[in-house]
Write a protein that holds these residues in place. Structure first.
Motif: not given
Ligand SMILES: *[C@@H]1O[C@H](CO)[C@@H](O)[C@H](O)[C@H]1NC(C)=O
Length: 176
Positions: A70-75, A166-176
């Motif tokens: 994920n993003g933080s492990d990438f950094k 919308p916030k839920k959807l947003f989280q689902i599509f940004n999970r990874d």
């Protein structure tokens, strides 16, 4: 009869080829392959990654690897113990979800030396998107509705919280 059958076959074959032409196979790092001391950020700069495209990581099998993080492990160049590790040396990854993806090498200091790839995958068609743009928008964070005036004909708890979905959807599509 024969003509319409020929036309049908032509259309069928044409549609198969046009689908095939859409998906691209990206060889990560081109002829340099998957290695240290290569600027993968520059390599991705002029490329558009889409659903159905393939990433191929080329390196000497067994001497290196590819781990999706994920993003933080990438950094921080760290790898979760449970992460699946690819080691074949010709690792092909078909992109099946859109959004951001991070890949690193977990071999000694390879990631610190630049062996890390970050891409953002676009939806298949231009302009098509099932959810609002993945970049955070201020309106998505408005989960607390305004309190109704004390003389309002409805109780405060029944105020529709319309920005939750919308916030839920947003989280689902940004999970990874
Ligand atoms: C990334 O994964 C690590 C586990 O390896 C976890 O501790 C961390 O919270 C995750 N970060 C995000 C932003 O999801």
């Amino acid at each position: 009869m024969a003509l319409s059958r020929a036309l049908f076959l032509f259309a069928l074959i044409a549609s198969i080829f046009s689908t095939m032409a859409v998906a691209k196979d990206f060889v990560v790092g081109d002829e340099k392959g998957w290695t240290t001391l290569f600027d993968y950020q520059t390599w991705t700069a002029n490329k558009v990654f889409r659903l159905g495209d393939t990433l191929t990581f080329n390196y000497v099998g067994g001497k290196d690897n590819v781990v999706r993080v994920n993003g933080s492990d990438f950094k921080s160049c760290s790898v979760p113990l449970t992460a699946p590790v690819l080691t074949s040396g010709q690792d092909k990854i078909i992109i099946t979800t859109y959004g951001r993806r991070w890949y690193i090498s977990s071999v000694t200091d390879h990631c610190e030396n630049g062996q890390k790839l970050f891409i953002t995958v676009q939806p298949k068609q231009d302009g098509w998107s099932p959810v609002p743009s993945p970049s955070p928008s201020p309106s998505l964070d408005l989960v607390t509705p305004e309190a109704p005036p004390s003389n309002a004909p409805w109780p405060a708890s029944s105020v529709p919280r319309r920005s939750l979905l919308p916030k839920k959807l947003f989280q689902i599509f940004n999970r990874d």
